[in-house]
Motif scaffolding. Structure first.
Motif, PDB file in Angstrom:
ATOM      1  N   THR A 137      40.828  42.871  49.028  1.00  0.00           N
ATOM      2  CA  THR A 137      42.252  42.775  49.330  1.00  0.00           C
ATOM      3  C   THR A 137      42.450  42.362  50.784  1.00  0.00           C
ATOM      4  O   THR A 137      41.605  42.630  51.641  1.00  0.00           O
ATOM      5  N   VAL A 138      43.576  41.699  51.054  1.00  0.00           N
ATOM      6  CA  VAL A 138      44.060  41.420  52.407  1.00  0.00           C
ATOM      7  C   VAL A 138      45.502  41.885  52.426  1.00  0.00           C
ATOM      8  O   VAL A 138      46.343  41.323  51.719  1.00  0.00           O
ATOM      9  N   GLY A 156      49.749  43.399  49.613  1.00  0.00           N
ATOM     10  CA  GLY A 156      49.336  42.045  49.941  1.00  0.00           C
ATOM     11  C   GLY A 156      48.571  41.388  48.813  1.00  0.00           C
ATOM     12  O   GLY A 156      48.859  41.597  47.630  1.00  0.00           O
ATOM     13  N   PHE A 157      47.557  40.615  49.189  1.00  0.00           N
ATOM     14  CA  PHE A 157      46.802  39.758  48.278  1.00  0.00           C
ATOM     15  C   PHE A 157      45.548  40.480  47.791  1.00  0.00           C
ATOM     16  O   PHE A 157      44.864  41.155  48.565  1.00  0.00           O
ATOM     17  N   ALA A 158      45.236  40.345  46.490  1.00  0.00           N
ATOM     18  CA  ALA A 158      44.014  40.891  45.898  1.00  0.00           C
ATOM     19  C   ALA A 158      43.262  39.762  45.210  1.00  0.00           C
ATOM     20  O   ALA A 158      43.872  38.806  44.701  1.00  0.00           O
ATOM     21  N   GLY A 164      43.052  35.412  41.743  1.00  0.00           N
ATOM     22  CA  GLY A 164      43.898  36.081  42.726  1.00  0.00           C
ATOM     23  C   GLY A 164      45.016  36.868  42.082  1.00  0.00           C
ATOM     24  O   GLY A 164      45.347  36.692  40.907  1.00  0.00           O
ATOM     25  N   GLY A 165      45.617  37.746  42.868  1.00  0.00           N
ATOM     26  CA  GLY A 165      46.732  38.569  42.403  1.00  0.00           C
ATOM     27  C   GLY A 165      47.351  39.311  43.562  1.00  0.00           C
ATOM     28  O   GLY A 165      47.390  38.808  44.693  1.00  0.00           O
ATOM     29  N   TRP A 166      47.818  40.501  43.312  1.00  0.00           N
ATOM     30  CA  TRP A 166      48.519  41.262  44.339  1.00  0.00           C
ATOM     31  C   TRP A 166      48.175  42.739  44.233  1.00  0.00           C
ATOM     32  O   TRP A 166      47.647  43.207  43.224  1.00  0.00           O
ATOM     33  N   ILE A 191      45.196  41.516  39.125  1.00  0.00           N
ATOM     34  CA  ILE A 191      44.533  40.229  39.344  1.00  0.00           C
ATOM     35  C   ILE A 191      44.590  39.422  38.062  1.00  0.00           C
ATOM     36  O   ILE A 191      44.188  39.898  36.995  1.00  0.00           O
ATOM     37  N   ASP A 192      45.072  38.199  38.154  1.00  0.00           N
ATOM     38  CA  ASP A 192      45.217  37.325  36.989  1.00  0.00           C
ATOM     39  C   ASP A 192      43.949  36.494  36.838  1.00  0.00           C
ATOM     40  O   ASP A 192      43.631  35.647  37.676  1.00  0.00           O
TER      41      ASP A 192
END
Length: 228
Positions: A137-138, A156-158, A164-166, A191-192
Motif C-alpha cells: 500500500t501507499v 490510499g492505493f493498494a 491495483g485497488g484502494w 484489489i481488482d
C-alpha cells in the motif's frame, strides 16, 4: 584634646572605607547551565515492522458454463491467516494536527481460497484462487496528537503485482521515547484482479469477478529519526 580625638576617629574611618573599596566585590556564583528538554514532535522520517491477521471478505460470483448443461455456481470459502511486513513513512506536525505518508509491503498467508465449481456430468473443477500471498500500500495519514499519543485515519492505493485497488483504515500510535513508537492499525483492502474467463478441460468456461477483498488488523513498531 577632644578635637584631636574626633579628628583621629574620622581619619581612621576614612582610611577603613577606602580600604574596603579596594576589596573584591562579593557576588553570588553563576547559576549552572541546564539544557532545555526538547518538546516531543511527531515530525520526521520513520521505518518499522508490523505483524497481524488478515481475513478474506470477497463475495465474488464465479460460474461454470457448459454448452449443454448450462451454468453452475462455485464457492470460494472465507479464509484468513498471518500478515506481516515492513513500512516507511514521514510525519509533519502542525500544532496538534499530524499529516504524513506511509508505504508498506506485506506477506499475507490468508489461504488459497480455491474455487470449486461443480457440474453434474463433469464433476468438480478447481478454478484457481483469488488470494495472493503478498500486497503493498501507499497511503496518506492524517491525525490528531495528544502529546505522545496519535489517533489517525489513513487511506490510499493498494496493489499486488500488476493489479491495483484502494485501502482505507485508521489506528492509534504512541511514542514511548522520542524515537520509538508502537501502533495498532486496521485496514480494509480492495484489489481488482480483473475479470477471468478461462477454458476448463475444453468443455466449458469459468468466469466472474475476481476481486481480492480483505481486512487486516496489525501491530507495528517504528523507529523515528530525530529532528532536533
Amino acid at each position: 584634646m577632644k578635637k584631636i580625638l574626633l579628628a583621629s576617629v574620622a581619619l581612621f574611618g576614612f582610611a577603613g572605607a577606602a580600604a574596603a573599596a579596594d576589596l573584591p566585590a562579593r557576588a553570588a556564583p553563576p547559576a549552572p547551565v541546564v539544557a532545555a528538554v526538547p518538546v516531543f514532535t511527531w515530525t520526521g522520517f520513520y521505518v518499522g515492522v508490523n505483524a497481524g491477521y488478515g481475513w478474506n471478505t470477497s463475495s465474488n460470483n464465479p460460474f461454470f458454463y457448459d454448452p449443454v448443461l448450462g451454468y453452475y455456481g462455485g464457492d470460494g470459502g472465507n479464509d484468513g491467516g498471518f500478515v506481516g511486513g515492513a513500512q516507511v513513512g514521514y510525519n509533519y506536525q502542525i500544532g496538534q494536527f499530524v499529516i504524513g505518508a506511509e508505504a508498506d509491503v506485506q506477506y499475507a498467508d490468508r489461504g488459497n481460497r480455491d474455487r470449486i465449481l461443480y457440474s453434474p456430468v463433469f464433476g468438480y473443477y478447481n478454478a484457481g484462487n483469488n488470494s495472493d500471498d503478498w500486497f503493498g500500500t501507499v497511503r496518506a495519514r492524517a491525525g490528531f496528537a495528544f502529546d505522545r499519543a496519535l489517533i489517525y485515519a489513513t487511506g490510499g492505493f493498494a496493489f499486488n503485482g500488476d493489479n491495483g485497488g484502494w485501502t482505507v483504515g485508521g489506528g492509534l500510535e504512541y511514542a514511548f521515547t522520542n524515537n520509538l513508537t508502537a501502533k495498532i492499525e486496521g485496514l480494509y483492502v480492495n484489489i481488482d484482479n480483473g475479470n477471468r474467463n478461462d477454458l476448463i478441460y475444453g468443455v466449458g468456461y469459468y468466469g466472474g469477478k475476481n476481486k481480492d477483498e480483505f481486512g487486516v488488523v496489525r501491530a507495528g513498531l517504528n523507529y523515528k529519526f530525530s529532528t532536533y
